[in-house]
Design a protein around this motif. Structure first.
Motif, PDB file in Angstrom:
ATOM      1  N   LYS A  26      -8.487  -5.991  -5.562  1.00 34.38           N
ATOM      2  CA  LYS A  26      -8.190  -4.468  -5.513  1.00 34.38           C
ATOM      3  C   LYS A  26      -8.602  -4.046  -4.024  1.00 34.38           C
ATOM      4  O   LYS A  26      -8.425  -3.011  -3.518  1.00 34.38           O
ATOM      5  CB  LYS A  26      -8.780  -3.606  -6.564  1.00 34.38           C
ATOM      6  CG  LYS A  26      -8.064  -4.163  -7.967  1.00 34.38           C
ATOM      7  CD  LYS A  26      -6.653  -3.317  -7.823  1.00 34.38           C
ATOM      8  CE  LYS A  26      -5.960  -3.265  -9.042  1.00 34.38           C
ATOM      9  NZ  LYS A  26      -4.800  -2.843  -9.195  1.00 34.38           N
TER      10      LYS A  26
ATOM     11  N   LEU B 223      -5.032   5.389  -2.917  1.00 34.83           N
ATOM     12  CA  LEU B 223      -6.177   4.437  -2.331  1.00 34.83           C
ATOM     13  C   LEU B 223      -7.430   5.361  -2.097  1.00 34.83           C
ATOM     14  O   LEU B 223      -7.692   6.467  -2.169  1.00 34.83           O
ATOM     15  CB  LEU B 223      -5.842   4.221  -0.673  1.00 34.83           C
ATOM     16  CG  LEU B 223      -4.302   3.833  -0.444  1.00 34.83           C
ATOM     17  CD1 LEU B 223      -4.064   3.655   1.076  1.00 34.83           C
ATOM     18  CD2 LEU B 223      -4.140   2.453  -1.129  1.00 34.83           C
TER      19      LEU B 223
ATOM     20  N   VAL C 255      -7.161  -8.996   2.138  1.00 33.59           N
ATOM     21  CA  VAL C 255      -6.811  -8.570   0.707  1.00 33.59           C
ATOM     22  C   VAL C 255      -7.625  -9.522  -0.258  1.00 33.59           C
ATOM     23  O   VAL C 255      -7.633 -10.976  -0.283  1.00 33.59           O
ATOM     24  CB  VAL C 255      -5.297  -8.699   0.225  1.00 33.59           C
ATOM     25  CG1 VAL C 255      -5.106  -8.313  -1.376  1.00 33.59           C
ATOM     26  CG2 VAL C 255      -4.493  -8.114   1.220  1.00 33.59           C
TER      27      VAL C 255
ATOM     28  N   GLU D 219     -14.722   0.126  -8.798  1.00 36.37           N
ATOM     29  CA  GLU D 219     -13.791  -0.277  -9.766  1.00 36.37           C
ATOM     30  C   GLU D 219     -13.945   0.686 -11.027  1.00 36.37           C
ATOM     31  O   GLU D 219     -12.855   0.908 -11.407  1.00 36.37           O
ATOM     32  CB  GLU D 219     -14.508  -1.692 -10.337  1.00 36.37           C
ATOM     33  CG  GLU D 219     -14.062  -2.896  -9.393  1.00 36.37           C
ATOM     34  CD  GLU D 219     -12.752  -3.475  -9.122  1.00 36.37           C
ATOM     35  OE1 GLU D 219     -12.006  -2.569  -9.904  1.00 36.37           O
ATOM     36  OE2 GLU D 219     -12.563  -3.858  -8.564  1.00 36.37           O
TER      37      GLU D 219
ATOM     38  N   ILE E  60     -10.168   0.841  -0.227  1.00 34.52           N
ATOM     39  CA  ILE E  60     -10.163   0.287   1.086  1.00 34.52           C
ATOM     40  C   ILE E  60     -11.207   0.407   2.020  1.00 34.52           C
ATOM     41  O   ILE E  60     -12.066   1.500   1.857  1.00 34.52           O
ATOM     42  CB  ILE E  60      -9.135   1.479   1.763  1.00 34.52           C
ATOM     43  CG1 ILE E  60      -7.806   1.652   0.830  1.00 34.52           C
ATOM     44  CG2 ILE E  60      -8.635   1.205   3.205  1.00 34.52           C
ATOM     45  CD1 ILE E  60      -6.999   0.344   0.726  1.00 34.52           C
TER      46      ILE E  60
ATOM     47  N   LYS F  93       0.810   4.269  -2.645  1.00 31.64           N
ATOM     48  CA  LYS F  93      -0.308   3.938  -3.846  1.00 31.64           C
ATOM     49  C   LYS F  93      -1.493   4.824  -3.426  1.00 31.64           C
ATOM     50  O   LYS F  93      -1.315   5.529  -2.378  1.00 31.64           O
ATOM     51  CB  LYS F  93      -0.838   2.630  -3.545  1.00 31.64           C
ATOM     52  CG  LYS F  93       0.163   1.425  -3.793  1.00 31.64           C
ATOM     53  CD  LYS F  93       0.774   1.266  -5.191  1.00 31.64           C
ATOM     54  CE  LYS F  93       1.936   0.067  -5.430  1.00 31.64           C
ATOM     55  NZ  LYS F  93       2.269   0.216  -6.694  1.00 31.64           N
TER      56      LYS F  93
ATOM     57  N   LEU G 277       0.893  -1.233   0.014  1.00 29.24           N
ATOM     58  CA  LEU G 277      -0.205  -0.091  -0.122  1.00 29.24           C
ATOM     59  C   LEU G 277       0.892   1.245  -0.015  1.00 29.24           C
ATOM     60  O   LEU G 277       0.478   2.346  -0.269  1.00 29.24           O
ATOM     61  CB  LEU G 277      -0.906   0.082   1.294  1.00 29.24           C
ATOM     62  CG  LEU G 277      -2.286  -1.024   1.209  1.00 29.24           C
ATOM     63  CD1 LEU G 277      -3.032  -0.968   2.737  1.00 29.24           C
ATOM     64  CD2 LEU G 277      -2.828  -0.820  -0.055  1.00 29.24           C
TER      65      LEU G 277
ATOM     66  N   VAL H  52      -8.916  -4.007  -0.065  1.00 29.74           N
ATOM     67  CA  VAL H  52      -7.968  -4.234   1.052  1.00 29.74           C
ATOM     68  C   VAL H  52      -8.797  -3.681   2.378  1.00 29.74           C
ATOM     69  O   VAL H  52      -9.482  -2.471   2.469  1.00 29.74           O
ATOM     70  CB  VAL H  52      -6.549  -3.559   0.931  1.00 29.74           C
ATOM     71  CG1 VAL H  52      -5.845  -3.846   2.002  1.00 29.74           C
ATOM     72  CG2 VAL H  52      -5.896  -3.686  -0.284  1.00 29.74           C
TER      73      VAL H  52
ATOM     74  N   ASP I 133      -5.121   3.024  -7.160  1.00 31.91           N
ATOM     75  CA  ASP I 133      -4.670   1.392  -6.816  1.00 31.91           C
ATOM     76  C   ASP I 133      -5.740   0.401  -6.185  1.00 31.91           C
ATOM     77  O   ASP I 133      -5.655  -0.526  -6.513  1.00 31.91           O
ATOM     78  CB  ASP I 133      -3.377   1.416  -6.231  1.00 31.91           C
ATOM     79  CG  ASP I 133      -2.214   2.363  -7.250  1.00 31.91           C
ATOM     80  OD1 ASP I 133      -2.122   1.987  -8.427  1.00 31.91           O
ATOM     81  OD2 ASP I 133      -1.921   3.339  -6.943  1.00 31.91           O
ATOM     82  N   TYR I 134      -5.963   1.003  -5.151  1.00 30.43           N
ATOM     83  CA  TYR I 134      -7.077   0.084  -4.251  1.00 30.43           C
ATOM     84  C   TYR I 134      -8.039   0.852  -3.749  1.00 30.43           C
ATOM     85  O   TYR I 134      -8.179   1.778  -3.441  1.00 30.43           O
ATOM     86  CB  TYR I 134      -5.875  -0.536  -2.972  1.00 30.43           C
ATOM     87  CG  TYR I 134      -4.904  -1.267  -3.549  1.00 30.43           C
ATOM     88  CD1 TYR I 134      -4.961  -2.791  -3.811  1.00 30.43           C
ATOM     89  CD2 TYR I 134      -3.552  -0.800  -3.658  1.00 30.43           C
ATOM     90  CE1 TYR I 134      -3.961  -3.635  -4.324  1.00 30.43           C
ATOM     91  CE2 TYR I 134      -2.482  -1.676  -4.007  1.00 30.43           C
ATOM     92  CZ  TYR I 134      -2.704  -2.862  -4.478  1.00 30.43           C
ATOM     93  OH  TYR I 134      -1.541  -3.584  -4.851  1.00 30.43           O
TER      94      TYR I 134
END
Length: 449
Positions: free
Chosen positions: A154, A21, A151, A108, A120, A19, A16, A156, A117-118
């Motif tokens: 994508k 978030l 996880v 998404e 959360i 990245k 992470l 987290v 990136d992710y």
């Protein structure tokens, strides 16, 4: 809590670092605390809030709160409104499942459009035990009893090491403001019933419930890993793949200690639920099938054949018109008209061969022998054609048998027809009646990609 979260991320979620978030924020205490912590830890964060329209004015106030919080912290903030109940009705889902589907599809999209990136989320330990109990009451395998994954692609969940009480203490100490969702206290929803009725009784019976629960969870995860290792070994012996099909060797499956359990482990990701019926397929006659919402499992001689329903679904016949150059569904075809500039009757054999394109995936037919619109359709009982290179006609069912088509091959076969006559078993065999000759002056070249 800040230092504990930093240590946890550094140790278990180091990817992470640096990245971008996207925090899924409802405006409630959990996601507000998560936002506050990640901001203090200097992470690059954005906020995303879904207004599901389920609580009238309160839903709108939640959205306003998140927008104001984003402005206060100077964070990129995305909001959206959904008609969740209408979507749930349209898709045949529960309200909660509809909200989940809408939520993550939108997240998404934000990731892709904004190069983040992710995703959360603020799930914590108490959420894990609630999910465990929900899955336990509904029936599940080991996957459903090993908690919420920290996880998952994508997504987290860095707050899983913390309990709800720790979150409350932190929020109170930092004098944070959050929104209280009144529906969280209602036992109308299954999760709330578990949270307010079941978990308190369990904690009363065992004050150290969360600690002992997590010990049990670790034991289950260990068992799950052993199962996965065994399934991987069995999979190498049982499973083979060809084109869009996955085959499972019936003889090997039947010789396993518990075929039904192995089938569950091999197939549960494909939406099947009727495990007794699936086990019965091992001894069923060829042609017996079981359907999930997404897949078909078919008994075909000595194998079970797994196929995506999207590859099998029947559609309304497709029309191909004289000016059509390309189609993408149900299969990808391109069309090219070629006019022979000189009298083909004067061609020698070598010159004639240069205008023949016939392979399994490409055909050349005499344009003057067909009638538009051409039709693409599935095969039907009683269909026949004149296979090129053979004398006379043949029923399609006999052709399938001679060519050793599986049941699934038959279901995936498409026909190109002119005036209800088969021109091409697409990707397989041209009809003799439509082939070109030295007298042909106009050619239709068709390519199946």
């Amino acid at each position: 809590m800040k230092s504990e979260l930093r240590n946890h991320i550094d140790t278990n979620l180091p990817f992470l670092k640096n990245k971008k978030l996207l925090i899924a924020i409802s405006g409630g205490i959990d996601s507000v605390v998560l936002t506050h912590l990640l901001r203090k830890l200097k992470y690059s964060i954005s906020l995303a809030h879904c207004n599901f329209g389920l609580r009238g004015k309160e839903s709108n106030k939640d959205e306003e709160f998140v927008q104001e919080l984003g402005e206060k912290y100077n964070l990129p903030t995305y909001t959206i409104k959904f008609n969740t109940e209408e979507y749930a009705k349209e898709k045949g889902l529960s309200t909660q499942m509809a909200a989940r589907e809408l939520r993550y599809t939108w997240f998404e999209k934000i990731l892709k459009e904004n190069e983040l990136d992710y995703i959360i989320t603020a799930h914590h330990k108490d959420d894990v035990i609630e999910t465990f109990l929900i899955n336990l009451t509904r029936g599940t395998g080991l996957d459903g009893l090993t908690g919420i994954p920290e996880v998952n692609g994508k997504i987290v969940r860095p707050m899983l090491p913390f309990i709800r009480q720790e979150v409350l203490v932190y929020a109170t100490k930092k004098k944070l403001i959050w929104r209280e969702d009144g529906s969280n206290s209602s036992i109308k929803y299954f999760r709330n019933k578990i949270r307010h009725k079941i978990v308190p009784v369990l904690k009363e019976l065992n004050p150290n419930l969360l600690e002992t629960f997590y010990n049990t969870l670790e034991n289950l995860k260990g068992s799950q890993q052993i199962v996965k290792d065994q399934i991987k070994n069995i999979e190498e012996k049982v499973v083979s793949k060809t084109n869009n099909e996955t085959h499972f060797n019936i003889e090997i499956l039947k010789n396993l200690s518990n075929p039904k359990i192995y089938l569950f482990e091999l197939l549960h990701n494909y939406g099947f639920t009727e495990w007794n019926d699936i086990a019965d397929l091992l001894d069923a006659q060829t042609g017996k099938k079981i359907l999930s919402k997404t897949h078909q499992l078919l008994k075909n001689r000595d194998v079970l054949v797994l196929t995506s329903i999207t590859n099998l679904s029947a559609i309304t016949p497709i029309e191909i018109h004289v000016n059509t150059k390309e189609i993408d569904t149900p299969i990808h075809l391109t069309f090219e008209t070629i006019t022979i500039p000189i009298s083909s009757t004067n061609m020698d054999n070598k010159a004639f061969e240069t205008i023949i394109f016939d392979t399994e995936n490409t055909i050349s037919i005499d344009l003057d022998k067909i009638q538009f619109p051409l039709i693409i359709r599935k095969w039907e009982k009683g269909d026949f054609f004149y296979p090129i290179g053979l004398n006379g006609k043949k029923k399609l069912s006999k052709y399938f048998k001679d060519e050793k088509f599986s049941l699934n091959d038959k279901e995936n076969t498409w026909l190109l027809c002119s005036n209800n006559e088969i021109v091409w078993v697409i990707g397989k065999r041209l009809d003799e009646r439509f082939k070109i000759s030295k007298k042909t002056s106009n050619i239709l070249k068709i390519n199946s990609l």
